[in-house]
Design an enzyme around this catalytic site. Structure first.
Site, PDB file in Angstrom:
ATOM      1  N   SER A   1       0.824  -1.195   0.000  1.00  0.00           N
ATOM      2  CA  SER A   1       0.000   0.000   0.000  1.00  0.00           C
ATOM      3  C   SER A   1       0.868   1.258   0.000  1.00  0.00           C
ATOM      4  CB  SER A   1      -0.964  -0.050   1.194  1.00  0.00           C
ATOM      5  OG  SER A   1      -2.029   0.859   1.028  1.00  0.00           O
TER       6      SER A   1
ATOM      7  N   GLU B   1      -1.829  14.382  12.543  1.00  0.00           N
ATOM      8  CA  GLU B   1      -1.894  15.675  11.860  1.00  0.00           C
ATOM      9  C   GLU B   1      -1.138  15.626  10.537  1.00  0.00           C
ATOM     10  OE1 GLU B   1      -3.623  18.347  12.323  1.00  0.00           O
ATOM     11  OE2 GLU B   1      -4.573  17.634  14.165  1.00  0.00           O
TER      12      GLU B   1
ATOM     13  N   HIS C   1      -7.274  -6.323   0.828  1.00  0.00           N
ATOM     14  CA  HIS C   1      -6.157  -5.395   0.680  1.00  0.00           C
ATOM     15  C   HIS C   1      -4.957  -5.851   1.508  1.00  0.00           C
ATOM     16  CE1 HIS C   1      -4.032  -1.674   0.044  1.00  0.00           C
ATOM     17  NE2 HIS C   1      -4.122  -1.313   1.307  1.00  0.00           N
TER      18      HIS C   1
END
Length: 323
Positions: A147, A244, A303
């Site tokens: 990924s 963040e 996945h």
């Protein structure tokens, strides 16, 4: 178990895979090099490399090492069981021995025990990996990424081809995946809102966090995966990943840098048959950038191919190394 095979240019693997036994191996060393406080902030300038945490599993130093890169929200531990089995299998003596390789599992920046930085792009992560390989005096490796880690692996092979002897990309392609930005954003916002009382047992903290995630993260498997990032320090619970930075760079992470020069080494794209991350629409771009690449699918895998079908995954890695 046979694989659904889709060949782009040339065949690298036989159609039938043999399942190897899974056995343990010893982790030789673990380098935890996370920066703290002001050091983390100062490490964030541009795409300057940060220190990465990694684990090394048994293998001969003179063999080409295998380097595993995890996906978004993951960590180096995602590949520990795979690494141990590969070391045991590839380290055997005799006619069927493939390579007696070291296996490294690496934490990406802002993940696991690696340094935090406000910057989270594939250029930055490629520089981090190049820096780590240089530190470890690794001139060439077999690079295997899942990924987000697969995109870092592709970007490294395309920009630093001399470092990559072979490339294996797990359930991702160089095509943008912007349609997945919204659910990822929902996951991050849900994690940011989790509020856990201090000084409670870890098992209780996990239950509290999972209950708070439930409304926005419907799949239990995804909740459990996200919860691997919950850590405790002096009675207080927090997330070890830099939420963040991930949130601010989701467009970068869901996209992929532009490259004009292809990587001409052996390449395998390995997808799960139940996943949509590698589709036939991606084949032209795969072939443009990786002209010696194959695309294979493992049946009944999602996945998280390596977690759903670890024995088939290990067999595929070994066959790819042998070819």
């Amino acid at each position: 178990m046979s694989l659904l095979r889709r060949m782009l240019t040339r065949g690298l693997l036989p159609g039938q895979l043999q399942r190897p036994p899974v056995a343990g191996a010893r982790c030789l060393c673990s380098s935890v090099t996370r920066l703290d406080g002001a050091q983390q902030d100062s490490a964030a300038t541009s795409t300057s490399p940060v220190n990465l945490s990694y684990d090394v599993f048994d293998g001969k130093d003179d063999a080409v090492p295998l380097v595993f890169l995890h996906g978004l929200f993951g960590s180096k531990s995602n590949f520990h069981t795979i690494a141990k089995s590969l070391v045991q299998r590839t380290g055997r003596k005799g006619r069927n021995c493939t390579l007696s390789s070291q296996v490294l599992t690496v934490d990406a920046r802002n993940h696991g025990s690696s340094a935090h930085s406000p910057m989270l792009t594939y250029e930055a992560m490629t520089n981090d990996l190049k820096h780590l390989l240089n530190q470890l005096h690794i001139g060439k490796c077999v690079l295997i990424g899942h990924s987000m880690g697969g995109k870092t692996a592709m970007a490294t092979a395309l920009s630093q081809p001399s470092l990559v002897e072979r490339l294996m990309v797990v359930d991702i392609s160089p095509a943008p995946s912007a349609d997945r930005t919204l659910p990822m954003k929902d996951y991050i916002n849900a994690m940011k809102e989790v509020n856990i009382p201090s000084n409670i047992p870890r098992s209780s903290a996990r239950r509290v966090a999972e209950n708070q995630l439930r409304d926005h993260v419907k799949l239990e498997s995804v909740r459990r995966f996200l919860l691997t990032n919950l850590v405790e320090h002096e009675g207080h619970y927090s997330w070890r990943i830099n939420l963040e930075a991930i949130l601010n760079h989701l467009p970068d992470l869901m996209g992929f840098p532009q490259f004009d020069t292809p990587y001409e080494g052996p390449t395998l794209f390995l997808g799960g048959s139940n996943s949509e991350y590698i589709s036939s629409e991606d084949y032209p771009e795969i072939q443009r950038l990786f002209p010696y690449g194959d695309v294979l699918y493992i049946p009944d895998a999602s996945h998280w191919v390596h977690a759903d079908k670890p024995l088939d995954f290990i067999s595929t890695v070994i066959t790819f190394i042998q070819s």
